[in-house]
Design a protein around this motif. Structure first.
Motif, PDB file in Angstrom:
ATOM      1  N   ALA A   1       0.847  -1.192   0.000  1.00  0.00           N
ATOM      2  CA  ALA A   1       0.000   0.000   0.000  1.00  0.00           C
ATOM      3  C   ALA A   1       0.881   1.241   0.000  1.00  0.00           C
ATOM      4  CB  ALA A   1      -0.925  -0.003   1.207  1.00  0.00           C
ATOM      5  N   LEU A   2       0.966   1.919  -1.144  1.00  0.00           N
ATOM      6  CA  LEU A   2       1.710   3.177  -1.216  1.00  0.00           C
ATOM      7  C   LEU A   2       0.872   4.298  -0.623  1.00  0.00           C
ATOM      8  CD1 LEU A   2       3.186   2.917  -4.842  1.00  0.00           C
ATOM      9  CD2 LEU A   2       4.292   2.319  -2.681  1.00  0.00           C
ATOM     10  N   THR A   3       1.532   5.393  -0.251  1.00  0.00           N
ATOM     11  CA  THR A   3       0.836   6.545   0.334  1.00  0.00           C
ATOM     12  C   THR A   3       0.860   7.764  -0.574  1.00  0.00           C
ATOM     13  OG1 THR A   3       2.841   7.250   1.494  1.00  0.00           O
ATOM     14  CG2 THR A   3       1.337   5.760   2.670  1.00  0.00           C
ATOM     15  N   SER A   4       1.866   7.840  -1.446  1.00  0.00           N
ATOM     16  CA  SER A   4       2.028   8.986  -2.341  1.00  0.00           C
ATOM     17  C   SER A   4       3.127   8.638  -3.322  1.00  0.00           C
ATOM     18  CB  SER A   4       2.393  10.247  -1.556  1.00  0.00           C
ATOM     19  OG  SER A   4       2.813  11.278  -2.422  1.00  0.00           O
ATOM     20  N   ILE A   5       3.104   9.243  -4.517  1.00  0.00           N
ATOM     21  CA  ILE A   5       4.169   8.950  -5.482  1.00  0.00           C
ATOM     22  C   ILE A   5       5.496   9.553  -5.037  1.00  0.00           C
ATOM     23  CG2 ILE A   5       2.548   8.800  -7.416  1.00  0.00           C
ATOM     24  CD1 ILE A   5       3.541  11.547  -8.325  1.00  0.00           C
ATOM     25  N   THR A   6       5.460  10.544  -4.138  1.00  0.00           N
ATOM     26  CA  THR A   6       6.695  11.186  -3.681  1.00  0.00           C
ATOM     27  C   THR A   6       7.251  10.568  -2.404  1.00  0.00           C
ATOM     28  OG1 THR A   6       5.392  12.851  -2.498  1.00  0.00           O
ATOM     29  CG2 THR A   6       6.085  13.382  -4.752  1.00  0.00           C
ATOM     30  N   SER A   7       6.488   9.661  -1.778  1.00  0.00           N
ATOM     31  CA  SER A   7       6.936   9.032  -0.529  1.00  0.00           C
ATOM     32  C   SER A   7       7.375   7.594  -0.798  1.00  0.00           C
ATOM     33  CB  SER A   7       5.810   9.033   0.507  1.00  0.00           C
ATOM     34  OG  SER A   7       6.165   8.265   1.639  1.00  0.00           O
ATOM     35  N   PRO A   8       8.542   7.171  -0.302  1.00  0.00           N
ATOM     36  CA  PRO A   8       8.974   5.786  -0.507  1.00  0.00           C
ATOM     37  C   PRO A   8       8.205   4.790   0.357  1.00  0.00           C
ATOM     38  CG  PRO A   8      10.530   6.929   0.912  1.00  0.00           C
ATOM     39  CD  PRO A   8       9.538   7.959   0.442  1.00  0.00           C
ATOM     40  N   SER A   9       7.471   5.264   1.351  1.00  0.00           N
ATOM     41  CA  SER A   9       6.734   4.399   2.274  1.00  0.00           C
ATOM     42  C   SER A   9       5.895   3.374   1.509  1.00  0.00           C
ATOM     43  CB  SER A   9       5.829   5.256   3.160  1.00  0.00           C
ATOM     44  OG  SER A   9       5.072   4.453   4.027  1.00  0.00           O
ATOM     45  N   PRO A  10       5.899   2.111   1.953  1.00  0.00           N
ATOM     46  CA  PRO A  10       6.402   1.604   3.241  1.00  0.00           C
ATOM     47  C   PRO A  10       7.883   1.241   3.248  1.00  0.00           C
ATOM     48  CG  PRO A  10       5.288  -0.141   2.077  1.00  0.00           C
ATOM     49  CD  PRO A  10       5.135   1.089   1.217  1.00  0.00           C
ATOM     50  N   PHE A  11       8.635   1.582   2.194  1.00  0.00           N
ATOM     51  CA  PHE A  11      10.077   1.363   2.197  1.00  0.00           C
ATOM     52  C   PHE A  11      10.758   2.521   2.905  1.00  0.00           C
ATOM     53  CE2 PHE A  11       8.400  -0.791  -1.569  1.00  0.00           C
ATOM     54  CZ  PHE A  11       8.907  -2.081  -1.388  1.00  0.00           C
ATOM     55  N   GLY A  12      11.974   2.284   3.341  1.00  0.00           N
ATOM     56  CA  GLY A  12      12.698   3.326   4.048  1.00  0.00           C
ATOM     57  C   GLY A  12      13.213   4.417   3.131  1.00  0.00           C
ATOM     58  N   SER A  13      13.442   4.086   1.869  1.00  0.00           N
ATOM     59  CA  SER A  13      13.946   5.070   0.908  1.00  0.00           C
ATOM     60  C   SER A  13      13.572   4.624  -0.492  1.00  0.00           C
ATOM     61  CB  SER A  13      15.466   5.207   1.027  1.00  0.00           C
ATOM     62  OG  SER A  13      16.098   3.961   0.728  1.00  0.00           O
ATOM     63  N   ASN A  14      13.667   5.548  -1.449  1.00  0.00           N
ATOM     64  CA  ASN A  14      13.405   5.207  -2.843  1.00  0.00           C
ATOM     65  C   ASN A  14      14.528   4.326  -3.376  1.00  0.00           C
ATOM     66  OD1 ASN A  14      10.935   6.746  -3.512  1.00  0.00           O
ATOM     67  ND2 ASN A  14      12.202   8.514  -2.994  1.00  0.00           N
ATOM     68  N   VAL A  15      14.159   3.249  -4.043  1.00  0.00           N
ATOM     69  CA  VAL A  15      15.138   2.314  -4.609  1.00  0.00           C
ATOM     70  C   VAL A  15      14.864   2.223  -6.112  1.00  0.00           C
ATOM     71  CG1 VAL A  15      16.050  -0.029  -4.585  1.00  0.00           C
ATOM     72  CG2 VAL A  15      15.216   1.017  -2.460  1.00  0.00           C
ATOM     73  N   GLU A  16      15.786   2.730  -6.897  1.00  0.00           N
ATOM     74  CA  GLU A  16      15.600   2.737  -8.344  1.00  0.00           C
ATOM     75  C   GLU A  16      15.479   1.304  -8.872  1.00  0.00           C
ATOM     76  OE1 GLU A  16      17.633   4.646 -12.383  1.00  0.00           O
ATOM     77  OE2 GLU A  16      18.634   4.802 -10.436  1.00  0.00           O
ATOM     78  N   GLY A  17      14.459   1.081  -9.676  1.00  0.00           N
ATOM     79  CA  GLY A  17      14.240  -0.233 -10.256  1.00  0.00           C
ATOM     80  C   GLY A  17      13.284  -1.110  -9.472  1.00  0.00           C
ATOM     81  N   MET A  18      12.828  -0.665  -8.305  1.00  0.00           N
ATOM     82  CA  MET A  18      11.902  -1.446  -7.491  1.00  0.00           C
ATOM     83  C   MET A  18      10.530  -1.473  -8.158  1.00  0.00           C
ATOM     84  SD  MET A  18      11.450  -3.145  -4.630  1.00  0.00           S
ATOM     85  CE  MET A  18      12.742  -2.575  -3.493  1.00  0.00           C
ATOM     86  N   TRP A  19       9.940  -2.671  -8.239  1.00  0.00           N
ATOM     87  CA  TRP A  19       8.601  -2.846  -8.797  1.00  0.00           C
ATOM     88  C   TRP A  19       7.664  -3.330  -7.704  1.00  0.00           C
ATOM     89  CZ3 TRP A  19       7.696  -4.748 -14.376  1.00  0.00           C
ATOM     90  CH2 TRP A  19       8.577  -4.120 -15.259  1.00  0.00           C
ATOM     91  N   VAL A  20       6.457  -2.760  -7.666  1.00  0.00           N
ATOM     92  CA  VAL A  20       5.444  -3.219  -6.726  1.00  0.00           C
ATOM     93  C   VAL A  20       4.072  -3.069  -7.362  1.00  0.00           C
ATOM     94  CG1 VAL A  20       6.774  -2.570  -4.675  1.00  0.00           C
ATOM     95  CG2 VAL A  20       5.152  -0.932  -5.669  1.00  0.00           C
ATOM     96  N   TYR A  21       3.112  -3.807  -6.821  1.00  0.00           N
ATOM     97  CA  TYR A  21       1.719  -3.577  -7.193  1.00  0.00           C
ATOM     98  C   TYR A  21       1.056  -2.875  -6.016  1.00  0.00           C
ATOM     99  CZ  TYR A  21      -2.988  -4.036  -8.930  1.00  0.00           C
ATOM    100  OH  TYR A  21      -4.249  -3.738  -9.393  1.00  0.00           O
ATOM    101  N   ASN A  22       0.582  -1.649  -6.268  1.00  0.00           N
ATOM    102  CA  ASN A  22      -0.036  -0.858  -5.209  1.00  0.00           C
ATOM    103  C   ASN A  22      -1.519  -1.187  -5.109  1.00  0.00           C
ATOM    104  OD1 ASN A  22      -0.549   1.357  -3.326  1.00  0.00           O
ATOM    105  ND2 ASN A  22      -1.495   2.372  -5.094  1.00  0.00           N
ATOM    106  N   THR A  23      -1.988  -1.367  -3.883  1.00  0.00           N
ATOM    107  CA  THR A  23      -3.402  -1.694  -3.648  1.00  0.00           C
ATOM    108  C   THR A  23      -4.193  -0.517  -3.081  1.00  0.00           C
ATOM    109  OG1 THR A  23      -2.860  -2.505  -1.427  1.00  0.00           O
ATOM    110  CG2 THR A  23      -2.867  -4.125  -3.234  1.00  0.00           C
TER     111      THR A  23
END
Length: 267
Positions: free
Chosen positions: A50-72
């Motif tokens: 579950a992402l919170t915003s396109i500018t926030s890396p949450s729930p990750f600690g930081s932005n990681v280039e190349g990371m793929w997720v499916y947001n619910t």
């Protein structure tokens, strides 16, 4: 148990060491792939978060280039809100993956032959914002529509200039044609024959002098007298030219096709 684990670990270590490719569902993975999946009746299930915003890396600690997720989640404030879908991280933000380059953004306007709300698009009919779903109420407020949404019924939409504000209405339902609106032409005309008339004046050129030359009366003509019409001869003429009009109102609409206007407030 420890012996079996040791043997299993040893075999896996040797496999990974001597063969860089890993195959799941195949014993001959491509030499160009680190991992190859192969199945005729199964797919790859992306991790869901579950992402919170396109500018926030949450729930990750930081932005990681190349990371793929499916947001619910459907969360955040436009224009940085997120909706359910596949996202990748470019090192600074989350980017929604889509083959559609025309994904609607909050506040987009479109015309349509549709007549009811659909897919996050809401008819611009001046309704109260409180009648919208909660996420659409929030998005409407971010656009400055805290009470009602605009009403496009029977209106022509125009772009704003520096002196106008969004959602302002203008124009008039009636128009007056003044003299300044008329073309600069001369209208000429003549009176009819019924306008013929005569002037009466006093001829002061002849005076009668009575005197007796014996028994005979005589007259004397004075040729130097000035002869003009009297003041009562002053007058003016009026002329009227019929316009042929019937006081019909001006039809200000250009040729047009009737459609409905919608605003995108999310879903």
């Amino acid at each position: 148990m420890k012996t079996k684990f040791f043997y299993t670990f040893t075999v896996l270590f040797l496999f990974v060491t001597h063969k860089a490719q890993v195959g799941i569902g195949t014993t001959t993975p491509s030499n160009s792939a680190v991992l190859e999946l192969n199945s005729t009746n199964k797919g790859f299930l992306m991790n869901t978060i579950a992402l919170t915003s396109i500018t926030s890396p949450s729930p990750f600690g930081s932005n990681v280039e190349g990371m793929w997720v499916y947001n619910t989640a459907t969360a955040g404030t436009p224009p940085n809100n997120v909706i359910p879908g596949l996202y990748y991280n470019d090192g600074t933000k989350w980017v929604l993956m889509s083959i559609n380059n025309d994904l609607p953004k909050i506040g987009d306007i479109k015309s349509s032959m549709a007549t009811i709300d659909h897919d996050g698009w809401y008819l611009l009919n001046g309704r109260n914002v409180s009648t919208l779903p909660s996420i659409s109420q929030t998005n409407a407020a971010t656009l400055g529509f805290s009470t009602t949404i605009p009403n496009s019924s029977d209106r022509i939409i125009k772009g704003k200039n520096t002196s106008e504000s969004i959602n302002a209405t203008g124009g008039s339902n009636s128009y007056s044609v003044t003299q300044a609106n008329l073309p600069n032409v001369n209208i000429t005309g003549t009176t009819s024959s019924a306008g013929a008339h005569t002037h009466n004046y006093t001829n002061r050129g002849v005076n009668y002098w009575n005197y007796n030359a014996g028994s005979i009366n005589t007259t004397r003509t004075i040729d130097t007298e000035v002869r003009t019409t009297g003041a009562s001869g002053d007058h003016s003429h009026t002329i009227s030219v019929a316009s042929g009009g019937t006081n019909t109102a001006i039809a200000q609409y250009p040729k047009h096709l009737v459609v409905q206007y919608f605003i995108y407030l999310g879903k």
